[in-house]
Enzyme design. Structure first.
Site, PDB file in Angstrom:
ATOM      1  N   ASP A 105     -55.130  17.817  58.010  1.00  0.00           N
ATOM      2  CA  ASP A 105     -53.690  17.989  58.159  1.00  0.00           C
ATOM      3  C   ASP A 105     -53.234  19.280  57.494  1.00  0.00           C
ATOM      4  OD1 ASP A 105     -54.330  17.052  55.635  1.00  0.00           O
ATOM      5  OD2 ASP A 105     -52.835  15.460  55.587  1.00  0.00           O
ATOM      6  N   ASP A 108     -54.477  23.019  51.054  1.00  0.00           N
ATOM      7  CA  ASP A 108     -53.610  23.450  49.955  1.00  0.00           C
ATOM      8  C   ASP A 108     -54.487  24.269  48.990  1.00  0.00           C
ATOM      9  OD1 ASP A 108     -51.700  23.595  47.957  1.00  0.00           O
ATOM     10  OD2 ASP A 108     -51.547  21.470  47.603  1.00  0.00           O
ATOM     11  N   PHE A 157     -44.012  21.841  49.059  1.00  0.00           N
ATOM     12  CA  PHE A 157     -44.412  20.506  49.493  1.00  0.00           C
ATOM     13  C   PHE A 157     -43.777  20.179  50.850  1.00  0.00           C
ATOM     14  CE2 PHE A 157     -44.169  15.864  49.638  1.00  0.00           C
ATOM     15  CZ  PHE A 157     -45.495  15.566  49.420  1.00  0.00           C
ATOM     16  N   ASP A 164     -47.440  12.620  54.215  1.00  0.00           N
ATOM     17  CA  ASP A 164     -46.556  11.635  53.587  1.00  0.00           C
ATOM     18  C   ASP A 164     -45.986  12.098  52.249  1.00  0.00           C
ATOM     19  OD1 ASP A 164     -49.067  11.514  52.153  1.00  0.00           O
ATOM     20  OD2 ASP A 164     -48.288   9.706  51.205  1.00  0.00           O
TER      21      ASP A 164
HETATM   22  P1  5GP Z   1     -56.226  20.416  48.716  1.00  0.00           P
HETATM   23  O1  5GP Z   1     -57.470  19.719  48.266  1.00  0.00           O
HETATM   24  O2  5GP Z   1     -56.475  21.492  49.740  1.00  0.00           O
HETATM   25  O3  5GP Z   1     -55.411  20.915  47.557  1.00  0.00           O
HETATM   26  O4  5GP Z   1     -55.281  19.343  49.364  1.00  0.00           O
HETATM   27  C1  5GP Z   1     -55.569  18.746  50.551  1.00  0.00           C
HETATM   28  C2  5GP Z   1     -54.860  17.429  50.692  1.00  0.00           C
HETATM   29  O5  5GP Z   1     -53.722  17.319  49.837  1.00  0.00           O
HETATM   30  C3  5GP Z   1     -54.324  17.293  52.103  1.00  0.00           C
HETATM   31  O6  5GP Z   1     -55.272  16.683  52.951  1.00  0.00           O
HETATM   32  C4  5GP Z   1     -53.080  16.449  51.905  1.00  0.00           C
HETATM   33  O7  5GP Z   1     -53.422  15.090  51.944  1.00  0.00           O
HETATM   34  C5  5GP Z   1     -52.624  16.794  50.512  1.00  0.00           C
HETATM   35  N1  5GP Z   1     -51.554  17.806  50.501  1.00  0.00           N
HETATM   36  C6  5GP Z   1     -51.650  19.100  50.160  1.00  0.00           C
HETATM   37  N2  5GP Z   1     -50.470  19.732  50.267  1.00  0.00           N
HETATM   38  C7  5GP Z   1     -49.584  18.806  50.709  1.00  0.00           C
HETATM   39  C8  5GP Z   1     -48.181  18.856  51.044  1.00  0.00           C
HETATM   40  O8  5GP Z   1     -47.475  19.875  50.976  1.00  0.00           O
HETATM   41  N3  5GP Z   1     -47.639  17.689  51.475  1.00  0.00           N
HETATM   42  C9  5GP Z   1     -48.349  16.531  51.593  1.00  0.00           C
HETATM   43  N4  5GP Z   1     -47.696  15.464  52.026  1.00  0.00           N
HETATM   44  N5  5GP Z   1     -49.669  16.453  51.293  1.00  0.00           N
HETATM   45  C10 5GP Z   1     -50.280  17.578  50.857  1.00  0.00           C
END
Ligand code: 5GP
Length: 181
Positions: A105, A108, A157, A164
């Site tokens: 999805d 980040d 965010f 979600d």
């Molecule tokens: P990462 O490991 O790349 O920091 O984060 C990945 C996961 O964090 C994504 O699959 C998602 O579930 C969650 N995530 C990261 N940024 C956001 C955001 O802005 N909104 C939401 N709802 N989930 C996020």
């Protein structure tokens, strides 16, 4: 398009990417995949929960022979990444020598995807391709090579379209950004 405001639990969000723009981008990615992967018999791996909507919309536009399965890996609570990444669960297909296309999805920090790739490598696939609907380049902490990206967004965010806030708002067909008040 006028921005729509909504309240989810105690937070206020406003639309940042419309349903039409998402649809157009999903179609573009599907076209590229249909062209790039035509002879590769790819297996798509949707990462639950967030990628279910992207995976579903994209998969309907894939016209080449392919398979799909879903994996689970939860690492996020509230509006800040916890950094604690869990185990990949749900792989019951033989991935050896396959072209694997991970469907995320949002990327980040990149920690989740990096962990997924490391774990998938253990299954000895031929290649691992990475597709994400959203990408926050400014938040990236890991070197991840993204093959298909829908939208690059600011380090804020977001929710909707599968994403979600404490379990809510996954059903919204567009993407919303947190309003800082
Ligand atoms: P990462 O490991 O790349 O920091 O984060 C990945 C996961 O964090 C994504 O699959 C998602 O579930 C969650 N995530 C990261 N940024 C956001 C955001 O802005 N909104 C939401 N709802 N989930 C996020």
């Amino acid at each position: 398009m006028a921005k729509k405001r909504i309240k989810v639990l105690e937070l206020v969000f406003e639309t940042s990417i419309s349903e039409e723009r998402i649809k157009a981008e999903v179609e573009r990615i599907a076209e590229e995949m249909n062209r790039d992967l035509a002879d590769k018999n790819p297996i798509f791996l949707g990462i639950l929960n967030g990628a279910f909507m992207f995976a579903s919309d994209l998969f309907k536009q894939i016209t080449i022979p392919c398979q799909i399965t879903f994996l689970k890996l939860a690492s996020y609570e509230g509006t800040k990444t916890t950094g604690a990444v869990k185990q990949l669960i749900g792989i019951n297909q033989d991935l050896r020598d396959r072209t694997v296309v991970v469907l995320e999805d949002i990327v980040d920090t990149g920690i989740t995807l990096d962990t997924i790739v490391r774990q998938l490598n253990g299954y000895e696939p031929r290649e691992i391709l990475l597709a994400t609907m959203l990408h926050k380049p400014d938040a990236l902490q890991r070197q991840v090579r993204l093959d298909y990206v829908g939208f690059e967004i600011p380090n804020e965010f977001v929710l909707g379209y599968g994403l979600d806030y404490n379990g809510y708002a996954r059903n919204l067909p567009e993407i919303y950004t947190l309003v800082k008040e």
